[in-house]
Design a protein around this motif. Structure first.
Motif, PDB file in Angstrom:
ATOM      1  N   VAL A 113       0.866  -1.184   0.000  1.00  0.00           N
ATOM      2  CA  VAL A 113       0.000   0.000   0.000  1.00  0.00           C
ATOM      3  C   VAL A 113       0.898   1.228   0.000  1.00  0.00           C
ATOM      4  N   LEU A 114       0.651   2.160  -0.923  1.00  0.00           N
ATOM      5  CA  LEU A 114       1.427   3.394  -1.045  1.00  0.00           C
ATOM      6  C   LEU A 114       0.679   4.552  -0.396  1.00  0.00           C
ATOM      7  N   ALA A 115       1.411   5.463   0.250  1.00  0.00           N
ATOM      8  CA  ALA A 115       0.791   6.660   0.813  1.00  0.00           C
ATOM      9  C   ALA A 115       1.659   7.875   0.519  1.00  0.00           C
ATOM     10  N   ASP A 116       1.089   8.831  -0.190  1.00  0.00           N
ATOM     11  CA  ASP A 116       1.749  10.104  -0.488  1.00  0.00           C
ATOM     12  C   ASP A 116       0.669  11.064  -0.934  1.00  0.00           C
ATOM     13  N   ASP A 117       0.753  12.327  -0.513  1.00  0.00           N
ATOM     14  CA  ASP A 117      -0.297  13.273  -0.863  1.00  0.00           C
ATOM     15  C   ASP A 117      -0.167  13.817  -2.280  1.00  0.00           C
ATOM     16  N   HIS A 118       0.915  13.486  -2.979  1.00  0.00           N
ATOM     17  CA  HIS A 118       1.083  13.923  -4.366  1.00  0.00           C
ATOM     18  C   HIS A 118       0.742  12.783  -5.320  1.00  0.00           C
ATOM     19  N   ASP A 119      -0.294  12.978  -6.121  1.00  0.00           N
ATOM     20  CA  ASP A 119      -0.749  11.930  -7.030  1.00  0.00           C
ATOM     21  C   ASP A 119       0.341  11.507  -8.006  1.00  0.00           C
ATOM     22  N   LEU A 120       1.098  12.477  -8.500  1.00  0.00           N
ATOM     23  CA  LEU A 120       2.139  12.180  -9.488  1.00  0.00           C
ATOM     24  C   LEU A 120       3.242  11.312  -8.881  1.00  0.00           C
ATOM     25  N   VAL A 121       3.607  11.602  -7.626  1.00  0.00           N
ATOM     26  CA  VAL A 121       4.636  10.804  -6.947  1.00  0.00           C
ATOM     27  C   VAL A 121       4.155   9.372  -6.768  1.00  0.00           C
ATOM     28  N   ARG A 122       2.919   9.211  -6.302  1.00  0.00           N
ATOM     29  CA  ARG A 122       2.377   7.860  -6.119  1.00  0.00           C
ATOM     30  C   ARG A 122       2.327   7.101  -7.436  1.00  0.00           C
ATOM     31  N   SER A 123       1.906   7.791  -8.491  1.00  0.00           N
ATOM     32  CA  SER A 123       1.821   7.138  -9.805  1.00  0.00           C
ATOM     33  C   SER A 123       3.194   6.672 -10.273  1.00  0.00           C
ATOM     34  N   GLY A 124       4.213   7.504 -10.029  1.00  0.00           N
ATOM     35  CA  GLY A 124       5.562   7.144 -10.430  1.00  0.00           C
ATOM     36  C   GLY A 124       6.097   5.941  -9.675  1.00  0.00           C
ATOM     37  N   ILE A 125       5.866   5.932  -8.361  1.00  0.00           N
ATOM     38  CA  ILE A 125       6.322   4.802  -7.538  1.00  0.00           C
ATOM     39  C   ILE A 125       5.593   3.526  -7.946  1.00  0.00           C
ATOM     40  N   LYS A 126       4.285   3.650  -8.163  1.00  0.00           N
ATOM     41  CA  LYS A 126       3.499   2.486  -8.559  1.00  0.00           C
ATOM     42  C   LYS A 126       3.983   1.934  -9.897  1.00  0.00           C
ATOM     43  N   ALA A 127       4.288   2.836 -10.834  1.00  0.00           N
ATOM     44  CA  ALA A 127       4.767   2.401 -12.147  1.00  0.00           C
ATOM     45  C   ALA A 127       6.087   1.648 -12.024  1.00  0.00           C
ATOM     46  N   LEU A 128       6.983   2.133 -11.175  1.00  0.00           N
ATOM     47  CA  LEU A 128       8.271   1.458 -10.975  1.00  0.00           C
ATOM     48  C   LEU A 128       8.083   0.094 -10.324  1.00  0.00           C
ATOM     49  N   LEU A 129       7.220   0.028  -9.323  1.00  0.00           N
ATOM     50  CA  LEU A 129       7.000  -1.244  -8.638  1.00  0.00           C
ATOM     51  C   LEU A 129       6.276  -2.251  -9.533  1.00  0.00           C
ATOM     52  N   SER A 130       5.506  -1.749 -10.501  1.00  0.00           N
ATOM     53  CA  SER A 130       4.803  -2.660 -11.412  1.00  0.00           C
ATOM     54  C   SER A 130       5.779  -3.427 -12.302  1.00  0.00           C
ATOM     55  N   LEU A 131       7.017  -2.930 -12.409  1.00  0.00           N
ATOM     56  CA  LEU A 131       8.041  -3.611 -13.194  1.00  0.00           C
ATOM     57  C   LEU A 131       8.706  -4.746 -12.420  1.00  0.00           C
ATOM     58  N   VAL A 132       8.421  -4.810 -11.136  1.00  0.00           N
ATOM     59  CA  VAL A 132       9.051  -5.817 -10.275  1.00  0.00           C
ATOM     60  C   VAL A 132       8.126  -7.022 -10.142  1.00  0.00           C
ATOM     61  N   GLU A 133       8.579  -8.164 -10.598  1.00  0.00           N
ATOM     62  CA  GLU A 133       7.762  -9.370 -10.497  1.00  0.00           C
ATOM     63  C   GLU A 133       7.580  -9.751  -9.035  1.00  0.00           C
ATOM     64  N   GLY A 134       6.353 -10.112  -8.707  1.00  0.00           N
ATOM     65  CA  GLY A 134       6.080 -10.553  -7.346  1.00  0.00           C
ATOM     66  C   GLY A 134       5.762  -9.426  -6.388  1.00  0.00           C
ATOM     67  N   VAL A 135       5.649  -8.198  -6.889  1.00  0.00           N
ATOM     68  CA  VAL A 135       5.261  -7.060  -6.061  1.00  0.00           C
ATOM     69  C   VAL A 135       3.977  -6.469  -6.633  1.00  0.00           C
ATOM     70  N   ASP A 136       2.978  -6.330  -5.794  1.00  0.00           N
ATOM     71  CA  ASP A 136       1.662  -5.888  -6.245  1.00  0.00           C
ATOM     72  C   ASP A 136       1.192  -4.699  -5.398  1.00  0.00           C
ATOM     73  N   VAL A 137       1.041  -3.528  -6.018  1.00  0.00           N
ATOM     74  CA  VAL A 137       0.503  -2.356  -5.318  1.00  0.00           C
ATOM     75  C   VAL A 137      -1.014  -2.497  -5.287  1.00  0.00           C
ATOM     76  N   ILE A 138      -1.566  -2.734  -4.110  1.00  0.00           N
ATOM     77  CA  ILE A 138      -2.991  -3.057  -4.006  1.00  0.00           C
ATOM     78  C   ILE A 138      -3.869  -1.861  -3.669  1.00  0.00           C
ATOM     79  N   ALA A 139      -3.261  -0.753  -3.194  1.00  0.00           N
ATOM     80  CA  ALA A 139      -4.058   0.431  -2.846  1.00  0.00           C
ATOM     81  C   ALA A 139      -3.156   1.633  -2.643  1.00  0.00           C
ATOM     82  N   GLU A 140      -3.767   2.824  -2.707  1.00  0.00           N
ATOM     83  CA  GLU A 140      -3.022   4.077  -2.537  1.00  0.00           C
ATOM     84  C   GLU A 140      -3.790   4.994  -1.594  1.00  0.00           C
ATOM     85  N   ALA A 141      -3.040   5.736  -0.763  1.00  0.00           N
ATOM     86  CA  ALA A 141      -3.647   6.677   0.187  1.00  0.00           C
ATOM     87  C   ALA A 141      -3.025   8.055   0.006  1.00  0.00           C
TER      88      ALA A 141
END
Length: 215
Positions: A13-41
């Motif tokens: 679960v990711l938490a950051d008040d900046h949508d762009l930052v969260r989107s960037g982190i999620k995009a990077l983690l989506s490249l990692v096999e076996g890691v799943d971003v299930i929600a954002e705050a």
């Protein structure tokens, strides 16, 4: 990033008040096999709610967020869900911030300007070993630190200081915290005395430096 097979996905679960930052982190983690971003705050309160309902493996959170900040959320989650690994991803690299985060339950800390591969390294490390501190942060921890805000002020004083630094009047603070305006004024005087500061501008600067509010 190199993809590595995993027996079961690491739920993040990711938490950051900046949508762009969260989107960037999620995009990077989506490249990692076996890691799943299930929600954002977007703030600490929303983060706590998501952890309660989803019970993730890892929380990756910023410290400075509106409303409930990351440190407060980390402390709450650590108390109620000690099995969740909490990783701070912050722009603040002072010893004070790192030690406050760890004291409240964080098991890892890395900077927002870290190279992308370090995200994968941090997530896998906190799952495998229970901790991760980037080389830059580990070096900071070897340096002597100044007193933390928790060393200098009580929890109630920190609450009031944050609101003062946000420009709130005594009556507003009193209403929000269920106190009398006179009690707020007494707390403010004691805060100034303990910090050896003489005006609101100095209190605001202190709050920014300690990461209690955003600059």
């Amino acid at each position: 990033m190199k993809k590595t097979a995993a027996a079961a996905p690491i739920r993040v679960v990711l938490a950051d008040d900046h949508d762009l930052v969260r989107s960037g982190i999620k995009a990077l983690l989506s490249l990692v096999e076996g890691v799943d971003v299930i929600a954002e705050a977007r703030d600490g309160k929303e983060l706590i709610t998501l952890v309660e309902s989803l019970n993730p493996d890892v929380v990756m959170t910023d410290i400075s967020m509106p409303g409930m900040d990351g440190i407060t959320a980390i402390a709450h989650i650590h108390e109620t869900h000690p099995e969740v690994r909490m990783l701070v991803l912050s722009m603040y690299d002072t010893v004070d911030f790192v030690k406050r985060a760890v004291a409240n339950g964080a098991c890892g800390y890395l900077m927002k300007d870290a190279p992308p591969f370090e995200l994968e390294q941090a997530v896998r490390s906190v799952m495998a070993t229970g901790s991760y501190f980037s080389p830059a942060i580990a070096q900071r921890l070897l340096q002597p630190s100044e007193p933390t805000v928790d060393d200098e002020l009580t929890h109630r004083q920190v609450e009031i200081l944050k609101l003062i630094a946000q420009g709130r009047a005594s009556k507003e603070i009193a209403f929000e915290l269920g106190l009398s305006p006179k009690t707020v004024d007494v707390h403010r005087a004691r805060i100034m005395e303990r910090l050896r500061l003489n005006d609101i501008a100095s209190l605001t600067l202190y709050a920014v430096r300690k990461g209690l509010i955003k600059p």
